[in-house]
Design a protein around this motif. Structure first.
Motif, PDB file in Angstrom:
ATOM      1  N   SER A  35       0.838  -1.213   0.000  1.00  0.00           N
ATOM      2  CA  SER A  35       0.000   0.000   0.000  1.00  0.00           C
ATOM      3  C   SER A  35       0.865   1.252   0.000  1.00  0.00           C
ATOM      4  N   LEU A  36       1.950   1.218   0.759  1.00  0.00           N
ATOM      5  CA  LEU A  36       2.871   2.362   0.743  1.00  0.00           C
ATOM      6  C   LEU A  36       3.527   2.506  -0.629  1.00  0.00           C
ATOM      7  N   GLU A  37       3.855   1.375  -1.258  1.00  0.00           N
ATOM      8  CA  GLU A  37       4.452   1.433  -2.589  1.00  0.00           C
ATOM      9  C   GLU A  37       3.468   2.026  -3.601  1.00  0.00           C
TER      10      GLU A  37
ATOM     11  N   GLY B 175       4.986   9.850  -7.320  1.00  0.00           N
ATOM     12  CA  GLY B 175       6.024   9.959  -8.337  1.00  0.00           C
ATOM     13  C   GLY B 175       7.391   9.483  -7.924  1.00  0.00           C
ATOM     14  N   PHE B 176       7.485   8.548  -6.962  1.00  0.00           N
ATOM     15  CA  PHE B 176       8.793   8.003  -6.587  1.00  0.00           C
ATOM     16  C   PHE B 176       8.652   6.538  -6.242  1.00  0.00           C
ATOM     17  N   ASP B 177       9.787   5.861  -6.190  1.00  0.00           N
ATOM     18  CA  ASP B 177       9.831   4.440  -5.872  1.00  0.00           C
ATOM     19  C   ASP B 177      10.174   4.289  -4.399  1.00  0.00           C
TER      20      ASP B 177
ATOM     21  N   ARG C 150      11.180   8.659   2.170  1.00  0.00           N
ATOM     22  CA  ARG C 150      10.005   9.465   1.864  1.00  0.00           C
ATOM     23  C   ARG C 150       8.705   8.698   2.118  1.00  0.00           C
ATOM     24  N   TRP C 151       8.752   7.672   2.945  1.00  0.00           N
ATOM     25  CA  TRP C 151       7.584   6.837   3.162  1.00  0.00           C
ATOM     26  C   TRP C 151       6.406   7.610   3.742  1.00  0.00           C
TER      27      TRP C 151
ATOM     28  N   ALA D 234       5.283  10.361   2.802  1.00  0.00           N
ATOM     29  CA  ALA D 234       4.487  10.963   1.729  1.00  0.00           C
ATOM     30  C   ALA D 234       3.434   9.979   1.215  1.00  0.00           C
ATOM     31  N   ALA D 235       3.711   8.677   1.352  1.00  0.00           N
ATOM     32  CA  ALA D 235       2.765   7.650   0.899  1.00  0.00           C
ATOM     33  C   ALA D 235       1.800   7.223   1.995  1.00  0.00           C
ATOM     34  N   LEU D 236       1.995   7.735   3.205  1.00  0.00           N
ATOM     35  CA  LEU D 236       1.169   7.314   4.330  1.00  0.00           C
ATOM     36  C   LEU D 236      -0.320   7.613   4.136  1.00  0.00           C
ATOM     37  N   PRO D 237      -0.722   8.771   3.562  1.00  0.00           N
ATOM     38  CA  PRO D 237      -2.159   9.016   3.374  1.00  0.00           C
ATOM     39  C   PRO D 237      -2.851   7.939   2.541  1.00  0.00           C
ATOM     40  N   PHE D 238      -2.170   7.438   1.505  1.00  0.00           N
ATOM     41  CA  PHE D 238      -2.768   6.377   0.697  1.00  0.00           C
ATOM     42  C   PHE D 238      -2.992   5.130   1.544  1.00  0.00           C
ATOM     43  N   LEU D 239      -2.009   4.782   2.371  1.00  0.00           N
ATOM     44  CA  LEU D 239      -2.155   3.627   3.253  1.00  0.00           C
ATOM     45  C   LEU D 239      -3.356   3.805   4.177  1.00  0.00           C
TER      46      LEU D 239
END
Length: 538
Positions: free
Chosen positions: A274-276, A283-285, A292-293, A295-300
């Motif tokens: 989910s973080l990926e 826009g990053f891997d 930068r994890w 930044a992906a936390l809201p999606f999780l």
């Protein structure tokens, strides 16, 4: 799936090199795939109706009324997708009107069917009573007409093993005597006992209401042998109500420590995938830039809300009926974070209405939450919102595209559309929910079909679903993963309920129809011509 990032002052396409080729390929093949899939669905539905009509003819008026109920249930699907294949779009108001009319007609036919069924049952009981009285008079020495054939029920019950001569009765003789003693002429008149697995099949004739008879026989069984056996009322191959008794040792197994560990590992894997997926949105891997994890936390968090609401729906209804559920086994995937979860029943279900309620509760809760997020996100979307989607992306779903057009209007004619993050979270939540509503095996959709239409129909829809997924794989490789999950883990149907004869009421059948219809509307893409008429994608 392709998104654009609004971060760092850039509005380019996220992961251009890795994702654009796949997306362009999908957009090129989607129209042909859409037409082929729609055509197959229509042909399958028509074939089912023709087959059902031929099966209904021998049963007279009652059979035709039951067939008409099937026609009414499938009519909105046939009309909507038939027009859709011709490039004619029925708006949401029209869809709701179709569903409302079909539900009203279905309920009316159901009442007529029950009335005729009750009249037929009363006539049959009267005939049996008359024959029984005649037989009793003959036995007492009275003169009887030799042409009168005594009913099968007056034959002395016998113990046999015709189905399998090598089978041996596993139930102890003293227990078998106690079990056979629960049957009576006013509930279920037993005519034959056949060994079956660790239990036995008791053939005979049902004399009362299936639900009441099953409950009464189960109570008598518990009174005589405590909690050592389970009594099922199922439909035999001859389509006759049949009693099956199995030992309690064959109840569904509880989750083992190893299975709990697997559930935990899958949960951790789902967090990472989910973080990926959230990182791709930014826009990053994640693997290369793990710092930068956050930044992906809201999606999780958005995905967790959908998954948790789904499980809460199942658990609330299961708790109401006293049914134990296993922990959810999450299904991680790189593309959208998770496909949802698999949950097993760890208790026997009382009847098919219980199966329906628990199966529908999860998708209903997750679907409402996802739909709320989608609509809220569309309303909050404005020029300069965090994410950008290609306008053609809204052609990927009939339901989402229609809602987006209603809220965003002419903005969908631009090459890129600025959207609020909740739009993406809600959309993916609807996709996950719709995937779990596919009518296959032990998916929620398969359980709903089994509850409403029975095991044979559920088995057929499972095969059809797998075939359609195989065809969809030609345009979207993601379908192959989902088909493999169903084939390996979920293809088997749920075990029968204790009362597997009594069907859910008309309201539940209508709700099941609505759920399956909305799931198909989420997964079915718009054709380019229809999207152009709606002004979606420029």
């Amino acid at each position: 799936m392709l998104f654009s990032s609004g971060g760092d002052g850039l509005r380019g396409w996220a992961y251009r090199g890795r994702l654009n080729t796949y997306t362009e390929m999908y957009l090129r093949t989607a129209p042909h795939h859409t037409m082929a899939t729609t055509g197959l669905i229509l042909l399958a539905a028509i074939a089912i109706l023709v087959w059902g009509y031929r099966r209904a003819l021998p049963y007279g008026t009652i059979g035709i009324l039951a067939w008409l109920q099937s026609v009414v249930l499938m009519a909105p699907w046939l009309l909507f997708f038939g027009l859709f294949a011709l490039g004619i779009y029925v708006n949401l108001a029209g869809v709701l009107l179709l569903l409302l009319v079909s539900t009203g007609i279905y309920i009316y036919l159901g009442r007529r069917l029950r009335t005729l069924g009750q009249e037929a049952l009363m006539a049959e009981r009267a005939a049996q009573a008359l024959k029984a009285d005649t037989a009793q008079s003959s036995e007492s020495g009275d003169t009887a007409d030799p042409s009168i054939i005594q009913p099968e029920d007056t034959v002395e019950p016998k113990v046999a093993a015709k189905a399998d001569e090598t089978a041996k009765m596993v139930i102890p003789a003293e227990d078998l005597v106690q079990i056979e003693g629960i049957f009576g002429i006013d509930t279920y008149f037993r005519t034959e006992t056949i060994p079956y697995d660790q239990g036995a099949i008791f053939r005979g004739n049902l004399r009362g209401n299936p639900a009441e008879t099953q409950a009464r026989l189960s109570a008598l069984l518990t009174e005589r042998l405590e909690d050592r056996y389970r009594l099922f009322l199922v439909e035999s191959l001859e389509k006759k109500p049949t009693v099956v008794v199995l030992p309690a040792s064959m109840d569904p197994a509880k989750t083992t420590p190893a299975q709990w560990a697997i559930a935990g590992v899958l949960g951790i894997a789902t967090v990472f995938t989910s973080l990926e997926a959230g990182a791709i949105l930014q826009g990053f891997d994640l693997v290369q830039e793990f710092s930068r994890w956050t930044a992906a936390l809201p999606f999780l968090l958005g995905l967790v809300v959908v998954l948790v609401s789904h499980e809460i729906g199942h658990w609330v209804l299961a708790n109401r009926y006293g049914v134990r559920l296993s922990p959810p086994f999450l299904l991680p995937t790189w593309q959208i974070g998770s496909f949802g979860s698999l949950t097993r029943f760890e208790s026997l279900l009382a009847n098919r209405s219980v199966l329906f309620d628990i199966a529908l509760a999860g998708p209903a809760a997750a679907g409402l939450v996802s739909l709320g997020m989608l609509i809220t996100g569309l309303v909050l979307s404005h020029p300069g919102s965090l994410f950008q989607l290609p306008s053609t992306f809204f052609q990927g779903s009939v339901l989402v595209g229609t809602l987006a057009k209603a809220v965003l209007g002419s903005a969908l004619q631009e090459p890129l559309v600025d959207v609020h993050p909740l739009t993406i979270f809600g959309w993916l939540g609807l996709v996950i929910t719709a995937l779990n509503l596919m009518p296959a095996g032990q998916l929620d959709g398969g359980r709903i079909v089994q509850a409403v239409y029975g095991r044979k129909t559920a088995g057929r829809t499972t095969v059809i679903t797998l075939i359609l997924l195989a065809l969809v794989t030609l345009a979207n490789p993601l379908a192959l993963y989902w088909a493999a999950i169903i084939l390996i883990l979920q293809r088997n149907l749920e075990r029968p309920c204790l009362d597997d004869i009594t069907e859910p009421d008309d309201a539940r059948a209508a709700l099941g129809l609505l759920a399956l219809f909305l799931a198909l509307a989420v997964l079915m893409p718009l054709t380019p011509s229809l999207a152009g008429r709606l002004g979606i994608g420029g």
